[in-house]
Design an enzyme around this catalytic site. Structure first.
Site, PDB file in Angstrom:
ATOM      1  N   PRO A  29     -20.060 -16.751 -61.361  1.00 25.87           N
ATOM      2  CA  PRO A  29     -20.712 -16.092 -62.497  1.00 25.87           C
ATOM      3  C   PRO A  29     -20.184 -16.621 -63.824  1.00 25.87           C
ATOM      4  O   PRO A  29     -19.101 -17.223 -63.883  1.00 25.87           O
ATOM      5  CB  PRO A  29     -20.351 -14.612 -62.300  1.00 25.87           C
ATOM      6  N   PRO A  30     -20.899 -16.383 -64.908  1.00 23.65           N
ATOM      7  CA  PRO A  30     -20.425 -16.830 -66.226  1.00 23.65           C
ATOM      8  C   PRO A  30     -19.111 -16.152 -66.614  1.00 23.65           C
ATOM      9  O   PRO A  30     -18.895 -14.970 -66.336  1.00 23.65           O
ATOM     10  CB  PRO A  30     -21.566 -16.411 -67.171  1.00 23.65           C
ATOM     11  N   GLY A  31     -18.229 -16.918 -67.254  1.00 27.32           N
ATOM     12  CA  GLY A  31     -16.991 -16.358 -67.786  1.00 27.32           C
ATOM     13  C   GLY A  31     -15.860 -16.231 -66.805  1.00 27.32           C
ATOM     14  O   GLY A  31     -14.826 -15.643 -67.127  1.00 27.32           O
ATOM     15  N   LYS A  41     -14.547 -21.432 -64.824  1.00 22.93           N
ATOM     16  CA  LYS A  41     -14.882 -22.739 -64.242  1.00 22.93           C
ATOM     17  C   LYS A  41     -14.506 -23.869 -65.200  1.00 22.93           C
ATOM     18  O   LYS A  41     -13.844 -24.841 -64.817  1.00 22.93           O
ATOM     19  CB  LYS A  41     -16.377 -22.791 -63.897  1.00 22.93           C
ATOM     20  N   THR A  42     -14.925 -23.745 -66.449  1.00 21.53           N
ATOM     21  CA  THR A  42     -14.599 -24.786 -67.431  1.00 21.53           C
ATOM     22  C   THR A  42     -13.105 -24.796 -67.739  1.00 21.53           C
ATOM     23  O   THR A  42     -12.524 -25.863 -67.986  1.00 21.53           O
ATOM     24  CB  THR A  42     -15.406 -24.547 -68.723  1.00 21.53           C
ATOM     25  N   GLU A  56     -25.880  14.846 -70.401  1.00 22.73           N
ATOM     26  CA  GLU A  56     -24.633  14.210 -69.982  1.00 22.73           C
ATOM     27  C   GLU A  56     -23.815  15.137 -69.083  1.00 22.73           C
ATOM     28  O   GLU A  56     -23.145  14.657 -68.143  1.00 22.73           O
ATOM     29  CB  GLU A  56     -23.804  13.799 -71.208  1.00 22.73           C
TER      30      GLU A  56
END
Length: 639
Positions: A232-234, A237-238, A455
């Site tokens: 997933p993003p973030g 990986k980079t 709520e």
């Protein structure tokens, strides 16, 4: 030798603008000579011409383009005193026959009639003259502009600037990869990568391949040709790739998949060839392609959108370079994507990307390690409970945690604190998940009461359901697009059972059920709740096979291969719709029954909310007593 080297290195760049300026100057000069220098005749009036004609001084009158007349005098007339000033300039060669006078004739027919009247029609001749150089210049202007625009675009795309960049015009097919080697200071190392122990171990092994290849090749093994980072993003990986660049101590070429994409045919494939050529020249080396799905999408998947031949040509060249004739095993390709399901199968096969390294969202232990990294530069209070922060951030990626730490520091600075406290982190979680707090919103008494009961309905239902997530706090202070919120601490589980799905849907419908019970009306405030329960019920029926009537079947299509075609019949579609609706309505009725039996609890929670605007788990325990069910996480927290 040193002087000679310096001389060569400072060779002046050729300025292509001089060529354009020279061409334009030549055309202007030709136009001037043709239209001005050669037209040296004296201007007279038509009446003067007729007087000269009557005196037999005119040898010939030449009509130019039906509106201008050139007058040629006889030899005897040229020697007369009156005509001596009409002789051509001395620099004109004597062999060139030029007119002595010129004038505008007006209407040609009237001019001819006047010549006939004085008996001098025989001296008349007609001539059509075109400005050849001017016509040529006008004809060439579009081509000159076209060439100029083309040169400008090519120079911009090649990254050149200034007059000396013309030599870079044809660099468009060159690779745009950034090179990191021993001369480049890359500060990121594996020490900066926390919480990705499995992925880090795999990547470290690749670095070891390049540092000590004999250790593996002596046993007959082969160095992997490529590794694909998927997640997933973030999730980092980079960051892993940056750590490889800092640790490998070999040439590291870094670029994005979009760097290959270009509007000109063949450019992408040319850049791929140039990239691998540079890498082979500096081997052993590593090539890192971020967001490889920009060029690695599966070929021919969606025929309706048309195929992008240029992208496919780029992909074909990449496939050939990674595993084809003449490939070099000393070049390893790292790539990253969060959409591995859409990549071409030929790209994913062993021999190209031998390894797929899954970089998932961090678990509790990994989040604790990530917090350790991002808390280092912060001035925090003594004894800050990092374990508590890790437990409060389930589902957060490494990038989310980094943002959370930064946001907490900003919140602390905004209130002039000397150090970042625990509450600052909790406020930062609220800010990131829910949005900016909007206390300026003015509600009527009726609206505030409706939101409070809504709520409170969520909170009461969740308190009495076994598989519901434990409640953290309830607020009626608006944040972002929500008018109020009930915050839960999701349990970290790798599988979800049917009871869990149903209890979560029931809790989400508890807000609308409370409005129905108290006001006998429902409002538009439950839009996000309806979106949530519809998504979950649809997943139960269509993806996870958790519905008995639809059966053990899934219609999950991650790659989008089905397009606009439904992979089921109309009868099945009707059954799916009915089951999704049935799940939601059943849980809504379940929430109604629960809240009607606990009406006194609902009123207590709503009144406390109206009074304080925010209530926490301690308030619920005070009003409702201990929760009858404990999750595994809550049991661990008590220990």
């Amino acid at each position: 030798m040193a002087n000679e080297k310096n001389t060569n290195s400072k060779k002046p760049k050729f300025n292509y603008y001089w060529i354009y300026g020279g061409i334009i100057a030549v055309f202007i000069l030709m136009q001037f000579l043709n239209g001005s220098s050669l037209q040296d005749a004296k201007t007279i009036t038509p009446s003067q011409f007729f007087e000269y004609a009557k005196d037999n001084d005119v040898a010939k009158v030449e009509i130019i383009n039906r509106h201008e007349a050139n007058v040629y005098l006889t030899t005897e007339a040229q020697n007369k005193e009156i005509h001596k000033k009409s002789k051509p300039s001395s620099f004109i060669p004597s062999s060139t026959k030029l007119p002595n006078y010129s004038f505008e004739i007006g209407d040609l027919q009237n001019f001819e009639n006047d010549l006939k009247a004085i008996g001098k029609y025989d001296i008349l001749s007609n001539k059509t003259v075109s400005n050849a150089w001017g016509d040529l210049l006008i004809g060439l202007i579009p081509f000159i502009l076209l060439i100029g625009v083309w040169v400008f675009i090519m120079r911009r795309m090649s990254g050149g600037s200034g007059g000396g960049a013309g030599g870079q015009i044809f660099n468009i097919g060159k690779s745009k990869a950034k090179l990191f080697d021993q001369n480049t200071e890359v500060k990121t190392s594996f020490k900066d990568v926390a919480g990705l122990e499995g992925a880090k171990e795999e990547v470290q092994e690749i670095v070891d391949f390049l540092k000590n290849p004999e250790k593996y090749t002596n046993l007959g093994g082969k160095i992997p040709k490529g590794a694909l980072l998927v997640g997933p993003p973030g999730t980092g990986k980079t960051l892993l790739a940056k750590a490889v660049a800092g640790e490998a101590k070999v040439p590291f070429f870094s670029l994005s998949g979009s760097d290959f994409v270009e509007m000109f045919v063949g450019v992408g494939a040319s850049r791929v060839r140039d990239l691998f050529k540079q890498a082979k020249e500096k081997s052993p080396a590593i090539i890192f392609i971020d967001e490889i799905d920009a060029i690695g999408r599966a070929r021919g998947k969606n025929a309706m959108s048309g195929s992008n031949d240029e992208r496919e040509n780029t992909l074909n060249q990449l496939l050939t370079e990674m595993d084809g004739f003449g490939t070099n095993t000393n070049v390893i390709v790292l790539a990253a994507t969060n959409r591995a399901d859409i990549l071409d199968k030929a790209l994913m096969r062993a021999g190209r990307f031998d390894r797929q390294i899954f970089v998932d969202l961090p678990n509790l232990t990994e989040r604790r390690a990530i917090f350790d990294v991002h808390l280092r530069p912060l001035k925090k209070v003594e004894g800050l409970d990092i374990d508590f922060l890790a437990k409060q951030t389930p589902g957060f990626s490494g990038a989310d945690i980094a943002n959370l730490c930064n946001e907490a520091a900003l919140i602390a600075a905004r209130t002039n604190k000397k150090a970042v406290e625990k509450q600052d982190f909790l406020d930062a979680v609220d800010r990131i998940v829910g949005g900016l707090e909007k206390r300026s919103n003015l509600f009527s008494v009726e609206e505030k009461k409706t939101i409070a009961y809504h709520e409170a309905g969520h909170a009461a239902v969740s308190w009495f359901l076994e598989h519901a997530d434990p409640l953290v706090k309830v607020t009626i202070v608006p944040r972002g697009r929500s008018l109020g919120a009930a915050w839960y601490l999701p349990q970290e589980a790798y599988i979800t059972r049917t009871e869990k799905f149903l209890d979560e849907i029931c809790v989400t419908m508890g807000g609308r059920a409370a409005e129905k019970i108290v006001f006998n009306q429902i409002s538009t405030g439950a839009l996000s709740d309806l979106e949530n329960v519809t998504k979950k019920a649809k997943a139960m029926v269509m993806i996870y096979g958790l519905n008995e009537k639809v059966g053990n079947i899934t219609f999950y299509d991650p790659a989008g291969e089905n397009g606009f075609v439904k992979p089921y019949s109309e009868k099945t579609a009707e059954l799916i719709d009915n089951e999704i609706k049935n799940i939601i309505e059943t849980q809504f009725q379940r929430a109604l029954d629960l809240l009607e039996s606990k009406r006194d609890v609902l009123d207590k929670l709503a009144n406390r909310l109206i009074e304080r605007e925010v209530i926490f788990k301690d308030d619920l325990e005070e009003l409702l007593g201990k929760r009858p069910f404990k999750t595994e996480d809550e049991a661990l927290l008590e220990k």
